[in-house]
Enzyme design. Structure first.
Site, PDB file in Angstrom:
ATOM      1  N   ASN A  14       0.835  -1.216   0.000  1.00 23.45           N
ATOM      2  CA  ASN A  14       0.000   0.000   0.000  1.00 23.45           C
ATOM      3  C   ASN A  14       0.862   1.256   0.000  1.00 23.45           C
ATOM      4  O   ASN A  14       0.536   2.230  -0.675  1.00 23.45           O
ATOM      5  CB  ASN A  14      -0.962  -0.006   1.190  1.00 23.45           C
ATOM      6  CG  ASN A  14      -2.188  -0.837   0.898  1.00 23.45           C
ATOM      7  OD1 ASN A  14      -3.073  -0.424   0.153  1.00 23.45           O
ATOM      8  ND2 ASN A  14      -2.236  -2.039   1.458  1.00 23.45           N
ATOM      9  N   HIS A 110      -8.338  -0.759   5.597  1.00 20.87           N
ATOM     10  CA  HIS A 110      -8.723  -2.057   6.167  1.00 20.87           C
ATOM     11  C   HIS A 110      -9.248  -2.954   5.035  1.00 20.87           C
ATOM     12  O   HIS A 110     -10.046  -2.506   4.212  1.00 20.87           O
ATOM     13  CB  HIS A 110      -9.806  -1.867   7.240  1.00 20.87           C
ATOM     14  CG  HIS A 110     -10.181  -3.157   7.893  1.00 20.87           C
ATOM     15  ND1 HIS A 110      -9.388  -3.756   8.847  1.00 20.87           N
ATOM     16  CD2 HIS A 110     -11.222  -3.998   7.687  1.00 20.87           C
ATOM     17  CE1 HIS A 110      -9.938  -4.902   9.205  1.00 20.87           C
ATOM     18  NE2 HIS A 110     -11.047  -5.077   8.519  1.00 20.87           N
ATOM     19  N   ASP A 151     -11.311   0.234  14.106  1.00 16.82           N
ATOM     20  CA  ASP A 151     -11.947   0.288  12.780  1.00 16.82           C
ATOM     21  C   ASP A 151     -13.328   0.958  12.828  1.00 16.82           C
ATOM     22  O   ASP A 151     -14.218   0.607  12.039  1.00 16.82           O
ATOM     23  CB  ASP A 151     -12.098  -1.127  12.188  1.00 16.82           C
ATOM     24  CG  ASP A 151     -10.764  -1.837  12.036  1.00 16.82           C
ATOM     25  OD1 ASP A 151      -9.758  -1.165  11.752  1.00 16.82           O
ATOM     26  OD2 ASP A 151     -10.723  -3.071  12.198  1.00 16.82           O
ATOM     27  N   GLU A 181      -7.638  -1.872  -2.471  1.00 13.50           N
ATOM     28  CA  GLU A 181      -6.752  -1.117  -1.569  1.00 13.50           C
ATOM     29  C   GLU A 181      -5.824  -0.154  -2.303  1.00 13.50           C
ATOM     30  O   GLU A 181      -5.719   1.024  -1.936  1.00 13.50           O
ATOM     31  CB  GLU A 181      -5.900  -2.078  -0.734  1.00 13.50           C
ATOM     32  CG  GLU A 181      -6.724  -2.946   0.185  1.00 13.50           C
ATOM     33  CD  GLU A 181      -5.855  -3.783   1.111  1.00 13.50           C
ATOM     34  OE1 GLU A 181      -4.897  -3.263   1.680  1.00 13.50           O
ATOM     35  OE2 GLU A 181      -6.144  -4.979   1.261  1.00 13.50           O
TER      36      GLU A 181
END
Ligand code: GAR
Length: 197
Positions: A14, A110, A151, A181
């Site tokens: 990421n 997430h 979260d 993502e």
């Protein structure tokens, strides 16, 4: 220019997506000033170093207590005068003092469609194992602001991804990264940098 710090624990794909999006102009008006990892072996640190970005390791193991580690983490982020902290696979609980100080300036990626498969114990491959076990046909990823809960902060972006017959947790994880993502994390940063969030 939005000053961004990225916190990582692992491979850093990421992080890579964010760096590539800055290079290609998909993220406008933001620069990664520092990458911080709790894990000395995190490949993400290499990715940062090879781009000439400061790569810092702060391992909880090298501090006498969690409090000392938390203080050091906050000191380190403060040092770089960051406008935005991005949790990109950072598997450490963010200290309450940091959440307060950087309210609405910490975001997390997430690997599920929150509120499914999130909260305590749901991270990395475990999320995909749970999704497959439940038999969902759609999963995905979420970018959200970080608040005191796990979260639970306001959602910024989500993207759905199909679960396919024969998926293993590893195959599904890779598809969620590629299709969701690596797209929505850069997009969220671009939106924040350009006042669209
Ligand atoms: C990513 O799938 C990210 O969504 C997940 O960890 C992985 C890190 O991969 N984060 C969580 O599960 C947080 N609860 P990366 O190091 O290759 O970016």
């Amino acid at each position: 220019m939005l000053r961004v710090g990225v916190l990582v624990s692992g491979g850093g794909t990421n992080l890579q997506a964010v760096l590539d999006a800055i290079d290609s102009g998909k993220i406008r008006g933001a620069a990664v000033e520092v990458v911080i990892s709790n894990n000395p072996g995190a490949y993400a640190l290499e990715r940062a170093r090879s781009r000439g970005i400061e790569a810092v390791c702060l391992s909880p193991k090298s501090f006498d207590s969690r409090e000392k580690f938390n203080e050091a983490l906050l000191e380190k982020t403060d040092e770089y005068n960051l406008d935005l902290i991005v949790l990109a696979g950072f598997l450490v609980t963010i200290p309450a003092a940091m959440i307060q100080k950087y309210r609405n300036r910490i975001i997390n990626i997430h690997p599920s469609l929150i509120p499914s498969f999130c909260g305590v114990g749901y991270y990395g491959l475990k999320v995909h194992e749970a999704a497959l076990k439940r038999g969902v046909k759609l999963t995905g990823a979420t970018v959200h602001f970080v608040d005191e809960g796990m979260d639970s902060g306001p959602i910024i972006l989500q993207k759905a991804v199909e679960v396919l017959p024969g998926d293993t947790p590893e195959i599904l994880q890779r598809r969620v990264m590629e299709e969701a993502e690596w797209k929505i994390l850069p997009e969220a940063i671009d939106r924040i940098a350009n006042g669209a969030v």
